[in-house]
Motif scaffolding. Structure first.
Motif, short mmCIF file in Angstrom:
data_model
loop_
_atom_site.label_atom_id
_atom_site.label_comp_id
_atom_site.label_asym_id
_atom_site.label_seq_id
_atom_site.Cartn_x
_atom_site.Cartn_y
_atom_site.Cartn_z
N GLY A 62 -0.80 16.61 1.47
CA GLY A 62 -0.19 17.82 0.97
C GLY A 62 -1.17 18.84 0.39
N GLU A 63 -2.45 18.52 0.40
CA GLU A 63 -3.44 19.43 -0.18
C GLU A 63 -3.42 20.80 0.50
OE1 GLU A 63 -7.76 18.69 -1.99
OE2 GLU A 63 -7.65 18.33 0.17
N SER A 64 -3.27 20.83 1.81
CA SER A 64 -3.23 22.12 2.50
C SER A 64 -1.81 22.55 2.85
CB SER A 64 -4.10 22.09 3.77
OG SER A 64 -3.65 21.08 4.64
N SER A 65 -0.90 21.59 3.09
CA SER A 65 0.46 21.91 3.52
C SER A 65 1.43 22.09 2.36
CB SER A 65 1.00 20.81 4.43
OG SER A 65 1.20 19.61 3.69
N GLY A 66 1.12 21.51 1.22
CA GLY A 66 2.06 21.51 0.10
C GLY A 66 3.05 20.36 0.15
N ASN A 67 3.00 19.55 1.21
CA ASN A 67 3.91 18.42 1.38
C ASN A 67 3.31 17.17 0.75
OD1 ASN A 67 5.63 20.11 2.87
ND2 ASN A 67 4.51 19.69 4.74
N VAL A 68 3.24 17.18 -0.56
CA VAL A 68 2.53 16.15 -1.30
C VAL A 68 3.30 14.85 -1.38
CG1 VAL A 68 1.28 17.83 -2.71
CG2 VAL A 68 3.43 16.90 -3.53
N GLN A 69 2.53 13.79 -1.60
CA GLN A 69 3.10 12.47 -1.87
C GLN A 69 2.64 12.05 -3.26
OE1 GLN A 69 1.79 9.95 1.36
NE2 GLN A 69 3.46 10.62 2.68
N GLU A 70 3.61 11.93 -4.17
CA GLU A 70 3.34 11.47 -5.52
C GLU A 70 3.59 9.96 -5.56
OE1 GLU A 70 5.72 11.63 -9.70
OE2 GLU A 70 5.71 13.46 -8.50
N LEU A 71 2.58 9.22 -5.98
CA LEU A 71 2.67 7.76 -5.99
C LEU A 71 3.69 7.27 -7.02
CD1 LEU A 71 1.43 5.11 -4.87
CD2 LEU A 71 -0.14 5.18 -6.83
N VAL A 72 4.59 6.40 -6.57
CA VAL A 72 5.55 5.75 -7.45
C VAL A 72 5.15 4.29 -7.64
CG1 VAL A 72 7.96 5.03 -7.71
CG2 VAL A 72 7.42 7.31 -6.81
N ASP A 73 4.77 3.62 -6.55
CA ASP A 73 4.43 2.20 -6.58
C ASP A 73 3.38 1.92 -5.51
OD1 ASP A 73 4.64 -0.42 -7.55
OD2 ASP A 73 6.38 -0.91 -6.31
N PHE A 74 2.50 0.99 -5.78
CA PHE A 74 1.44 0.59 -4.85
C PHE A 74 1.54 -0.92 -4.69
CE2 PHE A 74 -2.77 -0.50 -3.39
CZ PHE A 74 -3.21 0.60 -2.69
N ARG A 75 1.81 -1.38 -3.47
CA ARG A 75 2.00 -2.82 -3.22
C ARG A 75 1.07 -3.33 -2.14
NH1 ARG A 75 8.40 -4.19 -3.74
NH2 ARG A 75 8.78 -2.91 -5.59
N LEU A 76 0.76 -4.61 -2.25
CA LEU A 76 -0.10 -5.30 -1.28
C LEU A 76 0.77 -6.26 -0.48
CD1 LEU A 76 -2.84 -6.41 -3.83
CD2 LEU A 76 -2.62 -4.19 -2.69
N ASP A 77 0.46 -6.42 0.80
CA ASP A 77 1.19 -7.44 1.55
C ASP A 77 0.57 -8.80 1.26
OD1 ASP A 77 -1.11 -7.46 3.19
OD2 ASP A 77 0.06 -7.71 5.01
N CYS A 78 1.22 -9.85 1.73
CA CYS A 78 0.82 -11.22 1.40
C CYS A 78 -0.59 -11.57 1.87
CB CYS A 78 1.83 -12.21 1.95
SG CYS A 78 2.07 -12.09 3.74
N ASP A 79 -1.05 -10.95 2.94
CA ASP A 79 -2.39 -11.22 3.46
C ASP A 79 -3.45 -10.27 2.89
OD1 ASP A 79 -1.58 -13.33 5.16
OD2 ASP A 79 -0.89 -11.87 6.64
N VAL A 87 6.54 6.53 -2.49
CA VAL A 87 6.20 7.89 -2.91
C VAL A 87 7.42 8.76 -3.14
CG1 VAL A 87 4.03 7.78 -1.59
CG2 VAL A 87 6.04 8.82 -0.53
N ASN A 88 7.22 9.79 -3.94
CA ASN A 88 8.13 10.92 -3.98
C ASN A 88 7.52 11.95 -3.03
OD1 ASN A 88 10.00 9.95 -5.87
ND2 ASN A 88 8.68 10.54 -7.56
N GLN A 89 8.19 12.19 -1.93
CA GLN A 89 7.70 13.08 -0.88
C GLN A 89 8.26 14.48 -1.06
OE1 GLN A 89 5.60 12.44 1.97
NE2 GLN A 89 5.73 14.65 2.16
N THR A 90 7.38 15.46 -1.07
CA THR A 90 7.80 16.86 -1.09
C THR A 90 7.70 17.38 0.34
OG1 THR A 90 6.97 17.17 -3.32
CG2 THR A 90 7.31 19.16 -2.01
N GLY A 91 8.82 17.85 0.90
CA GLY A 91 8.81 18.37 2.27
C GLY A 91 8.63 17.27 3.29
N PRO A 92 8.30 17.66 4.53
CA PRO A 92 8.14 16.67 5.59
C PRO A 92 6.86 15.86 5.42
CG PRO A 92 7.67 18.87 6.43
CD PRO A 92 8.17 19.05 5.04
N ALA A 93 6.90 14.61 5.84
CA ALA A 93 5.71 13.76 5.80
C ALA A 93 4.90 13.89 7.08
CB ALA A 93 6.11 12.31 5.60
N CYS A 94 5.56 14.20 8.18
CA CYS A 94 4.91 14.24 9.50
C CYS A 94 4.33 15.62 9.81
CB CYS A 94 5.94 13.85 10.57
SG CYS A 94 5.23 13.70 12.23
#
Length: 119
Positions: A62-79, A87-94
């Motif tokens: 979102g730095e250039s587009s304004g479609n930022v992702q604000e971190l809510v939680d960070f998880r690791l998979d079992c491996d 995330v809290n997504q502002t606007g489109p992610a794609c």
């Protein structure tokens, strides 16, 4: 226990897949790559930061587009070889201007677009 990003299992290029999920809806928004520094920066700033393989540079979502992702939680998979960033997504992610990068379904051997670009 304190988290140490060096304990993650990065690929031969020093990258780990990161899946972004909408905190409110649970929808999978996108997949991108992180390196150790992007993991650290994401956790320190709360702004999701990826590693752009094409530009060989950090990509703060979102730095250039304004479609930022604000971190809510960070998880690791079992491996410990993949991460999930909720995330809290502002606007489109794609970059196609859709809410999620996963807008194409394959059903009965045919591709079907499930969502139109956001207006």
């Amino acid at each position: 226990m304190e988290f140490d990003p060096t304990t993650l299992k990065y690929n031969e290029a020093g990258l780990i897949p990161a899946i972004a999920q909408d905190a409110e809806t649970g929808d999978v928004l996108m997949m991108a790559w992180m390196n150790q520094d992007a993991v650290r920066q994401t956790l320190e700033t709360g702004r999701v930061t990826y590693w752009s393989r094409s530009r060989q540079a950090f990509w703060i979502k979102g730095e250039s587009s304004g479609n930022v992702q604000e971190l809510v939680d960070f998880r690791l998979d079992c491996d410990r070889d993949c991460v999930l960033v909720t995330v809290n997504q502002t606007g489109p992610a794609c970059h196609t201007n859709r809410r999620s990068c996963f807008y194409t379904a394959v059903r009965e051997g045919s591709e079907t677009e499930l969502m139109a670009p956001m207006v």
